[in-house]
Enzyme design. Structure first.
Site, PDB file in Angstrom:
ATOM      1  N   LYS A 199      13.983  -1.445  -7.635  1.00  0.00           N
ATOM      2  CA  LYS A 199      14.588  -1.039  -6.309  1.00  0.00           C
ATOM      3  C   LYS A 199      15.114  -2.160  -5.405  1.00  0.00           C
ATOM      4  CE  LYS A 199      12.439   1.576  -3.511  1.00  0.00           C
ATOM      5  NZ  LYS A 199      12.452   1.022  -2.231  1.00  0.00           N
TER       6      LYS A 199
ATOM      7  N   HIS B 200       4.729   2.126  -8.028  1.00  0.00           N
ATOM      8  CA  HIS B 200       3.649   0.865  -8.115  1.00  0.00           C
ATOM      9  C   HIS B 200       2.921   1.078  -9.388  1.00  0.00           C
ATOM     10  CE1 HIS B 200       4.168   1.295  -3.665  1.00  0.00           C
ATOM     11  NE2 HIS B 200       4.340   0.031  -3.771  1.00  0.00           N
TER      12      HIS B 200
ATOM     13  N   GLY C  63       0.897  -1.122  -0.019  1.00  0.00           N
ATOM     14  CA  GLY C  63      -0.111   0.039  -0.002  1.00  0.00           C
ATOM     15  C   GLY C  63       0.707   1.075   0.090  1.00  0.00           C
TER      16      GLY C  63
ATOM     17  N   GLN D 195       4.055   6.334  -7.973  1.00  0.00           N
ATOM     18  CA  GLN D 195       4.023   6.253  -9.520  1.00  0.00           C
ATOM     19  C   GLN D 195       5.017   4.866  -9.630  1.00  0.00           C
ATOM     20  OE1 GLN D 195       2.128   7.377 -11.593  1.00  0.00           O
ATOM     21  NE2 GLN D 195       1.274   8.302 -10.041  1.00  0.00           N
TER      22      GLN D 195
ATOM     23  N   SER E 120       9.518   5.532  -3.303  1.00  0.00           N
ATOM     24  CA  SER E 120       9.263   4.649  -2.158  1.00  0.00           C
ATOM     25  C   SER E 120       8.220   5.333  -1.261  1.00  0.00           C
ATOM     26  CB  SER E 120      10.520   4.619  -1.235  1.00  0.00           C
ATOM     27  OG  SER E 120      10.209   3.771   0.000  1.00  0.00           O
TER      28      SER E 120
ATOM     29  N   GLN F 270      15.542  -8.508  -3.141  1.00  0.00           N
ATOM     30  CA  GLN F 270      14.403  -9.083  -2.796  1.00  0.00           C
ATOM     31  C   GLN F 270      13.634  -9.905  -4.366  1.00  0.00           C
ATOM     32  OE1 GLN F 270      10.594  -7.438  -0.818  1.00  0.00           O
ATOM     33  NE2 GLN F 270      10.064  -6.812  -3.005  1.00  0.00           N
TER      34      GLN F 270
ATOM     35  N   GLN G  43       7.887  -9.353   7.908  1.00  0.00           N
ATOM     36  CA  GLN G  43       9.121  -8.701   7.035  1.00  0.00           C
ATOM     37  C   GLN G  43       9.850  -7.465   7.955  1.00  0.00           C
ATOM     38  OE1 GLN G  43       7.114  -8.266   3.134  1.00  0.00           O
ATOM     39  NE2 GLN G  43       8.616  -6.502   3.092  1.00  0.00           N
TER      40      GLN G  43
HETATM   41  O1  PAF Z   1       8.262  -4.897  -2.043  1.00  0.00           O
HETATM   42  C1  PAF Z   1       7.356  -5.046  -1.172  1.00  0.00           C
HETATM   43  O2  PAF Z   1       6.466  -4.100  -0.987  1.00  0.00           O
HETATM   44  C2  PAF Z   1       6.969  -6.125  -0.252  1.00  0.00           C
HETATM   45  O3  PAF Z   1       8.340  -6.544   0.209  1.00  0.00           O
HETATM   46  C3  PAF Z   1       6.153  -7.209  -0.920  1.00  0.00           C
HETATM   47  C4  PAF Z   1       6.856  -7.750  -2.115  1.00  0.00           C
HETATM   48  C5  PAF Z   1       4.875  -6.769  -1.320  1.00  0.00           C
HETATM   49  C6  PAF Z   1       5.965  -8.331   0.051  1.00  0.00           C
HETATM   50  O4  PAF Z   1       5.329  -7.909   1.244  1.00  0.00           O
END
Ligand code: PAF
Length: 284
Positions: free
Chosen positions: A148, A34, A28, A32, A184, A152, A58
């Site tokens: 970014k 996303h 959430g 931009q 971010s 991950q 996390q």
């Molecule tokens: O990159 C993120 O926003 C988070 O690490 C993800 C991949 C949605 C997992 O919670």
């Protein structure tokens, strides 16, 4: 726009609509960056599920989790231009964690060990746990992530392979503010002084990446620290250069290898990360 809280409703919805599904997993506070993933997903799939879920496993710091920005109404507004293709999945904890919010334990070797893995213990187990749950529940054909979070993305690639999840993973370029700061959700936590100082992160990375600094790891690191910490609004947490395959930090750089620079910078408690490719060159 359709908003589902239960993955079972998504399963039922797609039962009679067997078609390509793209997944954009998010926590959430959309921006931009996303939206660039959503746009690409909408081009490549008939339906796009945008998951909005702040995944507690996390976060290795409770304060960071508490102050993580939330604004579902604003998120829905940003997504509204794509509403005929999008389904928002905004679950409660128990939908993704029926046995309680605990991470699974994974072994991803060196790719999860350094940088974010070292500074945020347990972080990648938490990411992998939620992404595995999302992939199993939504069953997307494709899933979209921002570059970014390069480390991950490598972890999710390994997870997809290890667990044979069969999702096509797509990494999309970093979207930046006008002054270069990587977009971010955390940027909105910055004070105006921190925000101005933060533009130095990418400016310095660009100079390092385009080979303007001496070809020496320690000089590049010192250059970055000096520039970013100049105003005292920011503190460099790490500056690493690693091969883009094993993600093991190196201090001696060899010729003709693909390296990447990874940085994390603290603006008090707010962490900003960024990464750039190091242009191939002769490092002697
Ligand atoms: O990159 C993120 O926003 C988070 O690490 C993800 C991949 C949605 C997992 O919670």
């Amino acid at each position: 726009m359709l908003v589902f809280k239960a993955s079972e409703d998504i399963r039922v919805y797609f039962k009679s609509r067997r078609s390509s599904i793209g997944l954009v997993p998010t926590m959430g506070a959309l921006h931009q960056g996303h939206i660039s993933l959503v746009k690409k997903a909408c081009k490549e799939n008939k339906y796009v599920v945008v998951s909005i879920y702040i995944n507690p496993t996390q976060f290795n710091d409770d304060k960071d989790l508490e102050k993580y920005p939330v604004d579902l109404t604003k998120d829905q507004k940003l997504l509204s231009p794509y509403s005929n293709q999008i389904i928002i999945y905004s679950p409660e904890h128990k939908d993704l964690y029926p046995k309680g919010t605990q991470s699974n334990s994974y072994n991803f070797g060196s790719i999860s060990k350094y940088m974010e893995g070292a500074f945020r213990p347990g972080h990648f187990n938490g990411v992998a746990t939620v992404v595995e749950a999302l992939f199993k529940k939504i069953k997307p054909n494709r899933a979209y992530f921002g570059e970014k979070d390069f480390q991950q993305f490598q972890v999710i690639k390994a997870l997809n392979k290890q667990k044979k999840l069969g999702v096509k993973l797509i990494s999309c370029p970093i979207v930046r503010e006008k002054d270069g700061l990587a977009m971010s959700s955390r940027n909105q936590q910055l004070t105006s002084e921190q925000r101005v100082a933060a533009s130095e992160i990418y400016k310095s990375l660009q100079m390092i990446s385009s080979n303007q600094i001496e070809k020496n790891f320690f000089k590049m690191k010192q250059f970055f620290i000096d520039r970013v910490e100049r105003t005292q609004a920011l503190k460099v947490e790490y500056f690493c250069i690693a091969l883009d395959t094993d993600l093991i930090p190196r201090t001696k750089l060899e010729s003709k290898r693909n390296y990447r620079v990874f940085v994390a910078v603290l603006a008090e408690k707010t962490r900003l990360i960024d990464t750039v490719e190091l242009k191939r060159m002769d490092y002697f």
